[in-house]
Design a protein around this motif. Structure first.
Motif, PDB file in Angstrom:
ATOM      1  N   THR A 124       8.320  -0.556  -7.035  1.00  0.00           N
ATOM      2  CA  THR A 124       9.570   0.126  -6.718  1.00  0.00           C
ATOM      3  C   THR A 124      10.436   0.331  -7.956  1.00  0.00           C
ATOM      4  OG1 THR A 124       9.538  -0.767  -4.460  1.00  0.00           O
ATOM      5  CG2 THR A 124      11.652   0.027  -5.303  1.00  0.00           C
ATOM      6  N   LEU A 125      10.593  -0.709  -8.766  1.00  0.00           N
ATOM      7  CA  LEU A 125      11.385  -0.558  -9.979  1.00  0.00           C
ATOM      8  C   LEU A 125      10.766   0.477 -10.915  1.00  0.00           C
ATOM      9  CD1 LEU A 125      12.450  -4.232 -10.830  1.00  0.00           C
ATOM     10  CD2 LEU A 125      13.867  -2.392  -9.903  1.00  0.00           C
ATOM     11  N   GLY A 168      11.372   9.954  -5.060  1.00  0.00           N
ATOM     12  CA  GLY A 168      11.554   8.557  -5.432  1.00  0.00           C
ATOM     13  C   GLY A 168      10.756   7.624  -4.543  1.00  0.00           C
ATOM     14  N   PRO A 169      10.966   6.322  -4.694  1.00  0.00           N
ATOM     15  CA  PRO A 169      10.204   5.342  -3.913  1.00  0.00           C
ATOM     16  C   PRO A 169      10.613   5.335  -2.449  1.00  0.00           C
ATOM     17  CG  PRO A 169      11.881   4.255  -5.231  1.00  0.00           C
ATOM     18  CD  PRO A 169      11.887   5.688  -5.656  1.00  0.00           C
ATOM     19  N   PRO A 170       9.722   4.875  -1.561  1.00  0.00           N
ATOM     20  CA  PRO A 170      10.050   4.789  -0.134  1.00  0.00           C
ATOM     21  C   PRO A 170      11.275   3.897   0.104  1.00  0.00           C
ATOM     22  CG  PRO A 170       7.699   4.439  -0.493  1.00  0.00           C
ATOM     23  CD  PRO A 170       8.343   4.409  -1.843  1.00  0.00           C
ATOM     24  N   ALA A 171      12.111   4.311   1.033  1.00  0.00           N
ATOM     25  CA  ALA A 171      13.353   3.569   1.311  1.00  0.00           C
ATOM     26  C   ALA A 171      13.067   2.125   1.712  1.00  0.00           C
ATOM     27  CB  ALA A 171      14.143   4.278   2.399  1.00  0.00           C
ATOM     28  N   GLU A 172      11.990   1.909   2.472  1.00  0.00           N
ATOM     29  CA  GLU A 172      11.699   0.542   2.905  1.00  0.00           C
ATOM     30  C   GLU A 172      11.283  -0.341   1.728  1.00  0.00           C
ATOM     31  OE1 GLU A 172       7.967   2.978   4.145  1.00  0.00           O
ATOM     32  OE2 GLU A 172      10.119   3.288   3.817  1.00  0.00           O
ATOM     33  N   SER A 205       0.822  -1.212   0.000  1.00  0.00           N
ATOM     34  CA  SER A 205       0.000   0.000   0.000  1.00  0.00           C
ATOM     35  C   SER A 205       0.856   1.262   0.000  1.00  0.00           C
ATOM     36  CB  SER A 205      -0.931  -0.004   1.217  1.00  0.00           C
ATOM     37  OG  SER A 205      -1.827  -1.094   1.167  1.00  0.00           O
ATOM     38  N   ARG A 206       1.934   1.258   0.787  1.00  0.00           N
ATOM     39  CA  ARG A 206       2.779   2.456   0.860  1.00  0.00           C
ATOM     40  C   ARG A 206       3.525   2.699  -0.451  1.00  0.00           C
ATOM     41  NH1 ARG A 206       4.214   0.326   5.878  1.00  0.00           N
ATOM     42  NH2 ARG A 206       6.406   0.071   5.315  1.00  0.00           N
ATOM     43  N   THR A 207       4.063   1.644  -1.050  1.00  0.00           N
ATOM     44  CA  THR A 207       4.805   1.830  -2.294  1.00  0.00           C
ATOM     45  C   THR A 207       3.871   2.205  -3.443  1.00  0.00           C
ATOM     46  OG1 THR A 207       4.740  -0.585  -2.663  1.00  0.00           O
ATOM     47  CG2 THR A 207       6.734   0.327  -1.667  1.00  0.00           C
ATOM     48  N   TRP A 208       2.674   1.638  -3.459  1.00  0.00           N
ATOM     49  CA  TRP A 208       1.710   1.945  -4.511  1.00  0.00           C
ATOM     50  C   TRP A 208       1.201   3.380  -4.367  1.00  0.00           C
ATOM     51  CZ3 TRP A 208       0.579   1.646  -9.135  1.00  0.00           C
ATOM     52  CH2 TRP A 208      -0.702   1.594  -9.685  1.00  0.00           C
ATOM     53  N   ALA A 209       0.913   3.794  -3.155  1.00  0.00           N
ATOM     54  CA  ALA A 209       0.447   5.166  -2.928  1.00  0.00           C
ATOM     55  C   ALA A 209       1.534   6.172  -3.313  1.00  0.00           C
ATOM     56  CB  ALA A 209       0.042   5.350  -1.474  1.00  0.00           C
TER      57      ALA A 209
END
Length: 218
Positions: A143-144, A158-162, A5-9
Motif C-alpha cells: 500500500t505504501l 491508487g491502492p484499494p481503499a480497504e 492478493s488484492r493489494t498486490w494485484a
C-alpha cells in the motif's frame, strides 16, 4: 491473505499501466525514481517467494505488527542494498523489461501466497511468524509503495481503499498511537511516514504527536 492478493494485484496492474517515460520520474519514496521503486518491488516479490518456502518449526517470535520496526532516521540512499537497487534499475534500460520481470516474478509470488497455509510458520530475517501474519505485514508494504508509485502519476489508480484502511490500522498499532479521526486514511499514511509534511491545520490536530513524526518503517 485475501487482502494481500488484492493489494498486490492492484499494485502490479498500476505498474503495468505506467507509460515508459514515467519510469524516469520521481516516486514518492525518498531518493528513488519510479524505476528504482519497481525494481525494489521485484526484490520484494522474490522475498515473498523465498519466505513462503522457508518453513520454521521453532516458536513464533513476531506477528504482522511486530514484523515492523520503527526508526527515527530517514533513508539517505547510503544503505548498500538501496544503492544496489538504483544501479540494478538503471541496468534494465528499457522499462518494458522491468515491467516484464515484475509481472513474471510478481505473478509467481501472488500464486504462492494464494496457495500458502495461513497457519504455517515461516522464517525471514531471523523472525518466525505465520504465513498469514507475514502476508498481512506485506499489505502495508504494497500500500505504501502503491502511494509512492502514483505520487507523480495522478492518472494511475491508487491502492484499494480497504488496503489503505488496513495499513492505517497496522501503522497506528506499530506506532502505539492513534491519529486524529479528521485525517483520511491516506493522509495518515503520507504524513506519518514523512512522505509529505503536515499542513498547519493538521499539525494543530496532531498536537504533541507532530513532534514524533515521521515514523520510518524498517
Amino acid at each position: 491473505m485475501d487482502l494481500f492478493s488484492r493489494t498486490w494485484a492492484a499494485l502490479r496492474a498500476a505498474v503495468a499501466s505506467l507509460p515508459g517515460e514515467d519510469f524516469a520520474k520521481p516516486s514518492g519514496c525518498r531518493g528513488w525514481l519510479v524505476r528504482d521503486l519497481v525494481c525494489h518491488l521485484v526484490i520484494d516479490a522474490q522475498d515473498v517467494l523465498i519466505t513462503l518456502v522457508t518453513p520454521a518449526s521453532s516458536a513464533l517470535t513476531h506477528d504482522a505488527v511486530t514484523y515492523w520496526a520503527l526508526s527515527d532516521a530517514l533513508p539517505t540512499g547510503d544503505d548498500p542494498l538501496d544503492a544496489l537497487i538504483v544501479r540494478l534499475a538503471a541496468a534494465y534500460e528499457d522499462p518494458a523489461l522491468l515491467k516484464f520481470h515484475l509481472d513474471d516474478v510478481g505473478a509467481a509470488a501472488g500464486r504462492a501466497a494464494d496457495l500458502a497455509d495461513p497457519g504455517m510458520r515461516v522464517k525471514t530475517q531471523e523472525m518466525v511468524l505465520t504465513a498469514g501474519d507475514y502476508l498481512s505485514a506485506y499489505v502495508l508494504e504494497w500500500t505504501l509503495h502503491h502511494l509512492d508509485l502514483v505520487a507523480h502519476a495522478p492518472s494511475v489508480p491508487g491502492p484499494p481503499a480497504e488496503g489503505v484502511a488496513r495499513t492505517r490500522e497496522l501503522l497506528e498499532k506499530i506506532a502505539g498511537t492513534a491519529f486524529p479521526a479528521s485525517f483520511s486514511d491516506e493522509d495518515v499514511l503520507l504524513v506519518a511516514t514523512g512522505r509529505r509534511a503536515p499542513t498547519d491545520t493538521e499539525s494543530t490536530a496532531l498536537g504533541d504527536l507532530a513532534a514524533r513524526l515521521p515514523f520510518v518503517l524498517g
